[in-house]
Design a protein around this motif. Sequence first.
Motif, PDB file in Angstrom:
ATOM      1  N   ALA A   1       0.831  -1.207   0.000  1.00 39.11           N
ATOM      2  CA  ALA A   1       0.000   0.000   0.000  1.00 39.11           C
ATOM      3  C   ALA A   1       0.868   1.260   0.000  1.00 39.11           C
ATOM      4  O   ALA A   1       0.581   2.234  -0.709  1.00 39.11           O
ATOM      5  N   GLU A   2       1.946   1.244   0.794  1.00 39.44           N
ATOM      6  CA  GLU A   2       2.842   2.407   0.837  1.00 39.44           C
ATOM      7  C   GLU A   2       3.502   2.624  -0.520  1.00 39.44           C
ATOM      8  O   GLU A   2       3.620   3.756  -1.014  1.00 39.44           O
ATOM      9  N   ALA A   3       3.967   1.528  -1.143  1.00 39.18           N
ATOM     10  CA  ALA A   3       4.637   1.627  -2.444  1.00 39.18           C
ATOM     11  C   ALA A   3       3.685   2.161  -3.503  1.00 39.18           C
ATOM     12  O   ALA A   3       4.035   3.031  -4.310  1.00 39.18           O
ATOM     13  N   VAL A   4       2.427   1.635  -3.511  1.00 40.32           N
ATOM     14  CA  VAL A   4       1.442   2.083  -4.487  1.00 40.32           C
ATOM     15  C   VAL A   4       1.159   3.574  -4.320  1.00 40.32           C
ATOM     16  O   VAL A   4       1.069   4.326  -5.298  1.00 40.32           O
ATOM     17  N   ALA A   5       1.044   4.027  -3.072  1.00 45.22           N
ATOM     18  CA  ALA A   5       0.769   5.442  -2.814  1.00 45.22           C
ATOM     19  C   ALA A   5       1.905   6.322  -3.331  1.00 45.22           C
ATOM     20  O   ALA A   5       1.675   7.375  -3.947  1.00 45.22           O
TER      21      ALA A   5
ATOM     22  N   ASP B   1      13.413   6.136  -7.043  1.00 46.90           N
ATOM     23  CA  ASP B   1      13.583   6.134  -5.581  1.00 46.90           C
ATOM     24  C   ASP B   1      12.684   5.089  -4.925  1.00 46.90           C
ATOM     25  O   ASP B   1      13.091   4.390  -3.975  1.00 46.90           O
ATOM     26  N   VAL B   2      11.428   4.951  -5.421  1.00 44.45           N
ATOM     27  CA  VAL B   2      10.500   3.944  -4.888  1.00 44.45           C
ATOM     28  C   VAL B   2      11.046   2.537  -5.146  1.00 44.45           C
ATOM     29  O   VAL B   2      10.998   1.658  -4.271  1.00 44.45           O
ATOM     30  N   ARG B   3      11.577   2.327  -6.349  1.00 39.85           N
ATOM     31  CA  ARG B   3      12.135   1.017  -6.699  1.00 39.85           C
ATOM     32  C   ARG B   3      13.260   0.636  -5.739  1.00 39.85           C
ATOM     33  O   ARG B   3      13.337  -0.490  -5.255  1.00 39.85           O
ATOM     34  N   VAL B   4      14.151   1.592  -5.479  1.00 42.14           N
ATOM     35  CA  VAL B   4      15.275   1.327  -4.575  1.00 42.14           C
ATOM     36  C   VAL B   4      14.784   1.055  -3.161  1.00 42.14           C
ATOM     37  O   VAL B   4      15.250   0.135  -2.473  1.00 42.14           O
ATOM     38  N   LYS B   5      13.789   1.861  -2.696  1.00 37.67           N
ATOM     39  CA  LYS B   5      13.314   1.757  -1.320  1.00 37.67           C
ATOM     40  C   LYS B   5      12.640   0.418  -1.036  1.00 37.67           C
ATOM     41  O   LYS B   5      12.802  -0.159   0.056  1.00 37.67           O
ATOM     42  N   TYR B   6      11.903  -0.114  -1.996  1.00 33.95           N
ATOM     43  CA  TYR B   6      11.124  -1.323  -1.747  1.00 33.95           C
ATOM     44  C   TYR B   6      11.700  -2.579  -2.405  1.00 33.95           C
ATOM     45  O   TYR B   6      11.496  -3.686  -1.899  1.00 33.95           O
ATOM     46  N   LEU B   7      12.401  -2.421  -3.537  1.00 31.21           N
ATOM     47  CA  LEU B   7      12.874  -3.609  -4.256  1.00 31.21           C
ATOM     48  C   LEU B   7      14.401  -3.739  -4.254  1.00 31.21           C
ATOM     49  O   LEU B   7      14.932  -4.747  -4.736  1.00 31.21           O
ATOM     50  N   GLY B   8      15.107  -2.747  -3.757  1.00 38.42           N
ATOM     51  CA  GLY B   8      16.561  -2.777  -3.775  1.00 38.42           C
ATOM     52  C   GLY B   8      17.150  -3.792  -2.818  1.00 38.42           C
ATOM     53  O   GLY B   8      16.444  -4.435  -2.032  1.00 38.42           O
ATOM     54  N   ARG B   9      18.489  -3.909  -2.837  1.00 31.93           N
ATOM     55  CA  ARG B   9      19.178  -4.892  -1.989  1.00 31.93           C
ATOM     56  C   ARG B   9      18.985  -4.611  -0.502  1.00 31.93           C
ATOM     57  O   ARG B   9      19.034  -5.509   0.322  1.00 31.93           O
ATOM     58  N   LYS B  10      18.775  -3.344  -0.175  1.00 31.36           N
ATOM     59  CA  LYS B  10      18.526  -2.976   1.216  1.00 31.36           C
ATOM     60  C   LYS B  10      17.091  -2.493   1.400  1.00 31.36           C
ATOM     61  O   LYS B  10      16.787  -1.774   2.356  1.00 31.36           O
ATOM     62  N   GLY B  11      16.193  -2.889   0.475  1.00 22.86           N
ATOM     63  CA  GLY B  11      14.806  -2.434   0.507  1.00 22.86           C
ATOM     64  C   GLY B  11      13.934  -3.188   1.485  1.00 22.86           C
ATOM     65  O   GLY B  11      14.367  -4.146   2.157  1.00 22.86           O
TER      66      GLY B  11
ATOM     67  N   THR C   1       4.121  -9.868  -4.066  1.00 23.17           N
ATOM     68  CA  THR C   1       4.127  -8.428  -3.750  1.00 23.17           C
ATOM     69  C   THR C   1       5.167  -7.708  -4.612  1.00 23.17           C
ATOM     70  O   THR C   1       4.910  -6.624  -5.153  1.00 23.17           O
ATOM     71  N   ARG C   2       6.366  -8.321  -4.716  1.00 22.84           N
ATOM     72  CA  ARG C   2       7.426  -7.741  -5.551  1.00 22.84           C
ATOM     73  C   ARG C   2       6.959  -7.597  -7.001  1.00 22.84           C
ATOM     74  O   ARG C   2       7.168  -6.547  -7.643  1.00 22.84           O
ATOM     75  N   ALA C   3       6.316  -8.649  -7.529  1.00 16.02           N
ATOM     76  CA  ALA C   3       5.863  -8.628  -8.923  1.00 16.02           C
ATOM     77  C   ALA C   3       4.806  -7.539  -9.143  1.00 16.02           C
ATOM     78  O   ALA C   3       4.822  -6.837 -10.173  1.00 16.02           O
ATOM     79  N   GLU C   4       3.893  -7.377  -8.186  1.00 10.17           N
ATOM     80  CA  GLU C   4       2.854  -6.361  -8.330  1.00 10.17           C
ATOM     81  C   GLU C   4       3.454  -4.950  -8.301  1.00 10.17           C
ATOM     82  O   GLU C   4       3.065  -4.076  -9.084  1.00 10.17           O
ATOM     83  N   ILE C   5       4.399  -4.720  -7.386  1.00  7.24           N
ATOM     84  CA  ILE C   5       5.045  -3.404  -7.312  1.00  7.24           C
ATOM     85  C   ILE C   5       5.846  -3.121  -8.586  1.00  7.24           C
ATOM     86  O   ILE C   5       5.785  -2.018  -9.149  1.00  7.24           O
ATOM     87  N   GLU C   6       6.587  -4.131  -9.066  1.00  4.49           N
ATOM     88  CA  GLU C   6       7.374  -3.959 -10.300  1.00  4.49           C
ATOM     89  C   GLU C   6       6.474  -3.662 -11.487  1.00  4.49           C
ATOM     90  O   GLU C   6       6.778  -2.783 -12.315  1.00  4.49           O
ATOM     91  N   ALA C   7       5.362  -4.376 -11.588  1.00  3.28           N
ATOM     92  CA  ALA C   7       4.438  -4.162 -12.708  1.00  3.28           C
ATOM     93  C   ALA C   7       3.870  -2.748 -12.676  1.00  3.28           C
ATOM     94  O   ALA C   7       3.777  -2.072 -13.711  1.00  3.28           O
ATOM     95  N   LEU C   8       3.493  -2.293 -11.466  1.00  6.03           N
ATOM     96  CA  LEU C   8       2.942  -0.943 -11.341  1.00  6.03           C
ATOM     97  C   LEU C   8       4.010   0.114 -11.659  1.00  6.03           C
ATOM     98  O   LEU C   8       3.717   1.124 -12.312  1.00  6.03           O
ATOM     99  N   LEU C   9       5.242  -0.141 -11.217  1.00  4.61           N
ATOM    100  CA  LEU C   9       6.340   0.784 -11.518  1.00  4.61           C
ATOM    101  C   LEU C   9       6.567   0.897 -13.028  1.00  4.61           C
ATOM    102  O   LEU C   9       6.695   1.996 -13.571  1.00  4.61           O
TER     103      LEU C   9
END
Length: 339
Positions: free
Chosen positions: A10-14, A27-37, A64-72
């Motif tokens: 929900a935070e990532a989508v917002a 920045d969103v990609r790094v924050k949620y999907l990065g090595r330290k995300g 969850t990762r796939a949904e965030i990546e698709a939306l990005l």
Amino acid sequence: MKEKLEQIKAEAVALIQAADAPEKLNDVRVKYLGRKGELTAVLKGMKDVAPEDRPKVGQMVNDTRAEIEALLDETKTKMERAIREQKLKEEVIDVTLPSRKNIIGHRHPNTIALEEVERIFVGMGYEVVEGPEVEYDEYNFEKLNIPADHPAKDEQDTFYINKEIVLRTQTSPVQARVMEQGKLPIRMIAPGRVFRSDEVDATHSPSFHQIEGLVIDKNISFADLKGTLEVFAKELFGPETKTKFRPHHFPFTEPSAEVDVSCFKCGGKGCRFCKGSGWIEILGCGMVHPHVLEMCGIDPEEYTGFAFGVGLERIALLKYEIDDMRLLYENDIRFLNQF
């Protein structure tokens, strides 16, 4: 764990929906999907999950990762399309406007003349050699048989940096440097900029160009010099050109001569261009002085040679019938466009 993943999603989508530039999406990609995300942190906490639940939790993380990546990716594509469309609106090209003509430069008349002279002498087996414009007095004068009390060393003619260093007054020092190397025989020309303390007028400049030639070998005679310069004159000014040698004096050659060519405008009959004489002076030459050979480490009993020097600007002025040397340096595009 499920609640935490839904919160992360929900935070990532917002944040994705609020982003207004590609940089913020990154920045969103790094924050949620990065090595330290955030999702990586969840995976690192799998050791606290019961072994039988780990596959299920892992699948939830991957979904969850796939949904965030698709939306990005979807948002990035839409954003780039909108940016491109806006840019196209701002940068409209009116194809009905006349095209702008490309202004392409071309060679200077001095360069054209130099390349032609080089072509002639390279075709006769000469090599083109260059040397320093700031030169030692020893090479500019002493090794050319010009002693300390010679008029040419007067400060009114030469730009001195100090007692030992000058701005070269001719390209002859290049010849002395090549002779010192002792690699015989020598067939060379030395083009380059030279400097003399002259007032600027239609025929003089404190900075101009010379082309000097040198041949050193066994059994070289004045006949070789005459033949070489006759071929040069015919190649440069036309096959009907005649040459005339007049006795002269140069410290570094003996005997010495000035060379005239028959006027290529009137064929030697006499006109305004040749001032009615039918002849035009083009260069100086002579047999290399034995003392010059000795000072450069060459045995004058075994080797002889000849040298000549011509002003590059003089060739350009004659060849293109220019009556004022200053035109070559004023950078007036109306004049230079003719070439």
